[in-house]
Design a protein around this motif. Sequence first.
Motif, mmCIF file in Angstrom:
data_model
loop_
_atom_site.group_PDB
_atom_site.id
_atom_site.type_symbol
_atom_site.label_atom_id
_atom_site.label_comp_id
_atom_site.label_asym_id
_atom_site.label_seq_id
_atom_site.Cartn_x
_atom_site.Cartn_y
_atom_site.Cartn_z
ATOM 1 N N VAL A 133 103.265 -35.142 -33.109
ATOM 2 C CA VAL A 133 102.154 -34.984 -34.043
ATOM 3 C C VAL A 133 102.548 -33.957 -35.109
ATOM 4 N N PRO A 134 101.999 -34.081 -36.324
ATOM 5 C CA PRO A 134 102.360 -33.148 -37.403
ATOM 6 C C PRO A 134 101.450 -31.918 -37.458
ATOM 7 N N TYR A 135 101.077 -31.401 -36.301
ATOM 8 C CA TYR A 135 100.252 -30.203 -36.216
ATOM 9 C C TYR A 135 100.491 -29.552 -34.850
ATOM 10 N N ASP A 136 99.908 -28.395 -34.633
ATOM 11 C CA ASP A 136 100.112 -27.617 -33.417
ATOM 12 C C ASP A 136 99.713 -28.419 -32.179
ATOM 13 N N VAL A 137 100.638 -28.581 -31.250
ATOM 14 C CA VAL A 137 100.362 -29.373 -30.046
ATOM 15 C C VAL A 137 99.403 -28.665 -29.099
ATOM 16 N N ASP A 138 99.117 -27.396 -29.340
ATOM 17 C CA ASP A 138 98.170 -26.653 -28.502
ATOM 18 C C ASP A 138 96.816 -26.475 -29.173
ATOM 19 N N ALA A 139 96.603 -27.143 -30.301
ATOM 20 C CA ALA A 139 95.304 -27.072 -30.973
ATOM 21 C C ALA A 139 94.265 -27.837 -30.156
ATOM 22 N N PRO A 140 93.033 -27.314 -30.063
ATOM 23 C CA PRO A 140 91.991 -27.990 -29.262
ATOM 24 C C PRO A 140 91.367 -29.168 -30.003
ATOM 25 N N PHE A 141 91.170 -30.248 -29.279
ATOM 26 C CA PHE A 141 90.558 -31.440 -29.856
ATOM 27 C C PHE A 141 89.506 -32.012 -28.922
ATOM 28 N N GLY A 142 88.487 -32.610 -29.528
ATOM 29 C CA GLY A 142 87.605 -33.500 -28.803
ATOM 30 C C GLY A 142 88.040 -34.909 -29.134
ATOM 31 N N LEU A 143 88.725 -35.568 -28.210
ATOM 32 C CA LEU A 143 89.262 -36.909 -28.454
ATOM 33 C C LEU A 143 88.298 -37.970 -27.941
#
Length: 225
Positions: A133-143
């Motif tokens: 992914v082109p962003y921080d892999v530890d960023a929080p998401f609601g998927l």
Amino acid sequence: MMRIAVLGGHGKTGRAVAAALADRGAEAVPLGRDAWPDLPGALAGCGAAYLIAPNLHPDEPAYVGEALAAMSAAGVARVVYHSVASPYVPEMPHHLGKAASEDLVRRSGLAWTILQPGAYVQNLDLAGPSVSVPYDVDAPFGLLDLADLGAAAATVLLEGGHEGATYELASRQVTTRQLAAEAGLTAERVADPGTHPWLTAMFGYYDRHGLPVGTLPLRALLGRP
């Protein structure tokens, strides 16, 4: 059998909504770009509509305004608008377009519901060996899973009590690294491909903040975890 128009019905979101409506015994009427020369005619006989704008539309409020006018002309009484989680984010121009469109929906005179989905699980390639992914892999998401989106859309379209409601939708809270690990994969950040300035802005925002989305509204709508 209730007929429900799905504007943008030929994309992955529209197909998920149409499939869920069919499972509930409703007739989904997928409408694409070819319907726009006579949109009121294409909407004739539909009791409700699910409104999805094309991805990264350059003027989503204009698109949504035209669709709402056509619904009113065709006698469609009910609209569910497909927005986005955190629509008012000045750093993400396409989110702002959805925030302005939400305002149009609320002032349309139609019975309305707004859904604010998180990023789709299906947008991540879990085929391995690594999730990139082109962003921080530890960023929080609601998927959000597309099947869950479809089920939620069918619920608010076919059941009463959702008029005037705005629901955030996420199936789970997770980071890219955590999701990859569950699949036995690694996660890596790659360079932004730079395909669209709005996407570059979005990836930068994700880098700093992720996109957290609450899971309780979806659980309540579906009556299950």
